[in-house]
Design an enzyme around this catalytic site. Structure first.
Site, short mmCIF file in Angstrom:
data_model
loop_
_atom_site.label_atom_id
_atom_site.label_comp_id
_atom_site.label_asym_id
_atom_site.label_seq_id
_atom_site.Cartn_x
_atom_site.Cartn_y
_atom_site.Cartn_z
N SER A 213 -1.02 5.75 -4.03
CA SER A 213 -2.29 5.72 -3.30
C SER A 213 -3.22 4.62 -3.78
O SER A 213 -4.03 4.11 -3.00
CB SER A 213 -2.98 7.08 -3.39
N HIS A 260 -7.74 5.54 -6.45
CA HIS A 260 -8.15 5.04 -5.14
C HIS A 260 -9.19 3.94 -5.26
O HIS A 260 -9.09 2.89 -4.62
CB HIS A 260 -8.68 6.19 -4.29
#
Length: 314
Positions: A213, A260
């Site tokens: 991610s 992230h």
């Protein structure tokens, strides 16, 4: 070139049994229909076409990448690698259960808790519960720096893998087509490492994290930079990114917002270096962007490492 007598019918230089009155516009040799390659004026023989291709510069994208990136080869390869690593993790989980050590293939499929994760997922460092005293173990601070890289290719369960691979498929292909294979691969890996470094700096000890991610969020910011450079709309990308950021911080107890955000920042930096490199020194500037980002991540990681308590202290 010696011309044949007027009463002799010319034959193809590659197929002597075929008569022809068509000649190559470059070398003037007779060529049959199977040897004709249409040119801007007339036809060319296969040899002249090959010679011309060797002297022509290959087409490049607006950012200096090869047109071969349009095939999405690197994107597909990264997806295959992630899937294979996931399968290896399931196999290792099944063997672990067969040895009577606990766990199992089905558990690994659903939760991603496998021996492979015990080895390769990123753990900043270990502390004793309650006391906060640092303990030795399989963590980044204990010299297992490879976890910054291996954690990018590990996923916790099938759903985690599927969501990230779908995002990689959607975002990776246009970025690879725009940047070319090598630049896209450098972007992906740097974004993943950027996410891992921020995880090490800001995540709680004892908490293992893994997943692509960080690289995915880096591709989000990179795509926005690339679209803005090309003066194209980001209306289809920005709302999706905002939604994912809201989800990230709404479930921060289960989702690594550090990965992230780290990937997001790294992706913007690398993409800006790729997109706004001066045309005359583009390749050199882009290489400097990759090298400079690596150095920056190394410095930030070193600073974070210096703040980790020594073993046996809090």
């Amino acid at each position: 070139m010696t011309q044949p007598p007027a009463n002799v019918v010319p034959v193809c230089y590659r197929h002597p049994n075929r008569e022809t009155y068509v000649r190559c516009t470059r070398c003037d040799r007779p060529i049959c229909p199977d040897c004709m390659n249409e040119a801007s004026v007339g036809f060319q023989c296969p040899d002249c076409v090959r010679d011309g291709a060797r002297t022509q510069r290959p087409a490049r994208t607006a950012f200096g990448g090869s047109q071969a990136g349009a095939a999405g080869t690197v994107t597909i390869t990264l997806i295959v690698i992630n899937v294979l690593v996931f399968i290896i993790g399931i196999i290792s989980s099944g063997r672990n259960a067969a040895d009577g050590l606990g766990g199992g293939g089905l558990g690994g499929l659903l939760s991603g808790s496998t021996p492979l994760h015990d080895w390769g997922a990123e753990v900043p460092y270990f502390t004793a519960r309650g006391s906060g005293i640092r303990l030795p173990g399989n963590s980044v601070a204990d010299g297992h720096w490879y976890q910054l890289f291996t954690s990018i290719f590990l996923h916790y369960g099938l759903l985690h893998l599927a969501m990230n691979m779908w995002a990689l498929w959607v975002l990776g292909r246009p970025l690879e087509a725009a940047l070319g294979r090598l630049r896209f691969l450098a972007l992906y890996l740097l974004c993943g490492l950027g996410g891992s470094v921020l995880v090490f700096l800001l995540s709680a000890p004892n908490v293992a994290s893994a997943g692509a991610s960080g690289a995915i969020f880096g591709m989000f910011s990179a795509l926005i930079v690339i679209l803005r450079k090309l003066r194209l709309s980001v209306a289809s990308v920005l709302p999706v990114l905002i939604f994912n950021l809201v989800v990230t911080f709404s479930f921060s107890g289960y989702i690594s917002w550090q990965a992230h955000v780290g990937g997001l920042i790294t992706g913007a930096i690398v993409a800006a270096g790729f997109a706004y490199a001066p045309a005359k020194q583009r390749t050199a500037a882009q290489v400097a962007t990759v090298a400079g980002t690596l150095v920056l991540l190394a410095v930030v990681f070193a600073v974070g490492l210096s703040q980790v308590p020594a073993v046996g202290t809090a």
